[in-house]
Design an enzyme around this catalytic site. Structure first.
Site, short mmCIF file in Angstrom:
data_model
loop_
_atom_site.label_atom_id
_atom_site.label_comp_id
_atom_site.label_asym_id
_atom_site.label_seq_id
_atom_site.Cartn_x
_atom_site.Cartn_y
_atom_site.Cartn_z
N GLY A 245 0.81 -1.21 0.00
CA GLY A 245 0.00 0.00 0.00
C GLY A 245 0.84 1.27 0.00
N SER A 246 0.46 2.21 0.83
CA SER A 246 1.09 3.52 0.82
C SER A 246 2.51 3.53 1.38
CB SER A 246 0.23 4.53 1.58
OG SER A 246 -0.91 4.87 0.81
#
Length: 216
Positions: free
Chosen positions: A3-4
């Protein structure tokens, strides 16, 4: 995908290219995207890095346009949607607003400047030199990744598989392992990729245009 957490590798790639003299974080994005809207203040690479551009977040835009997170989503679709926005959430450099869109733009800039795909650049300049042999950015959702873990979430007490079908590397889509991330963390104390001076610059607190620190 982590993800981020992927974003730090995108940002680090920008700093590598700056160290090589191929770009500057002070560059206006119009240099790389001449067809992008002109706003009241120029959006610079540093604004994309620090989430101070004012650009609307791509996932919110996609949701408003009718996409779901399980729909196929490409970087080109995101860029085409984002550049049609004629206004910002706030004046560039004056505030903070988390924007995945900015990191999609950063990945595209890295590709334009390096002459490689974003995935190839990060592989050759970060992952291979650090021995991160099980790390790669996924730019094509159809690519097979050996040993890949499925995404899932708990809905009404039951775990369900959630397909992430976006071919969007930069703000997300790094496939990696805990062992590889250990090699990455060690690079900050014992640099193999990037100089010690560059890493100090990379780790500085982001500032608004008035020199006040960015507050999340």
């Amino acid at each position: 995908s982590i993800g981020s957490v992927s974003k730090q590798f995108t940002a680090f790639s920008i700093y590598l290219l700056q160290e090589q003299g191929k770009l500057s974080v002070e560059d206006d994005i119009q240099k790389y995207f001449p067809d992008w809207p002109v706003y009241s203040q120029p959006i610079k690479i540093k604004h994309l890095l620090s989430h101070t551009s004012g650009l609307r977040d791509q996932w919110g835009l996609l949701t408003l346009a009718g996409w779901t997170m399980e729909d196929p989503i490409t970087t080109d679709q995101i860029l085409n949607l984002a550049k049609r926005q004629r206004s910002l959430n706030f004046e560039t450099g004056k505030g903070f607003g988390y924007s995945n869109t900015g990191y999609t733009l950063l990945a595209a800039i890295i590709s334009k400047v390096s002459g490689q795909t974003f995935a190839a650049f990060t592989s050759e300049n970060i992952f291979k030199p650090l021995g991160m042999m099980h790390s790669r950015f996924l730019e094509d959702v159809h690519q097979l990744i050996p040993g890949r873990a499925d995404s899932y979430q708990k809905i009404n007490g039951v775990y369900e598989t959630i397909e992430l079908n976006h071919s969007n590397a930069g703000p997300t889509n790094l496939m990696t392992t805990t062992a590889d991330l250990t090699r990455w963390v060690n690079n900050f104390d014992h640099p193999i990729v990037g100089s010690a001076a560059m890493i100090r610059e990379f780790n500085k607190i982001s500032l608004l245009d008035n020199k006040e620190p960015v507050i999340w």
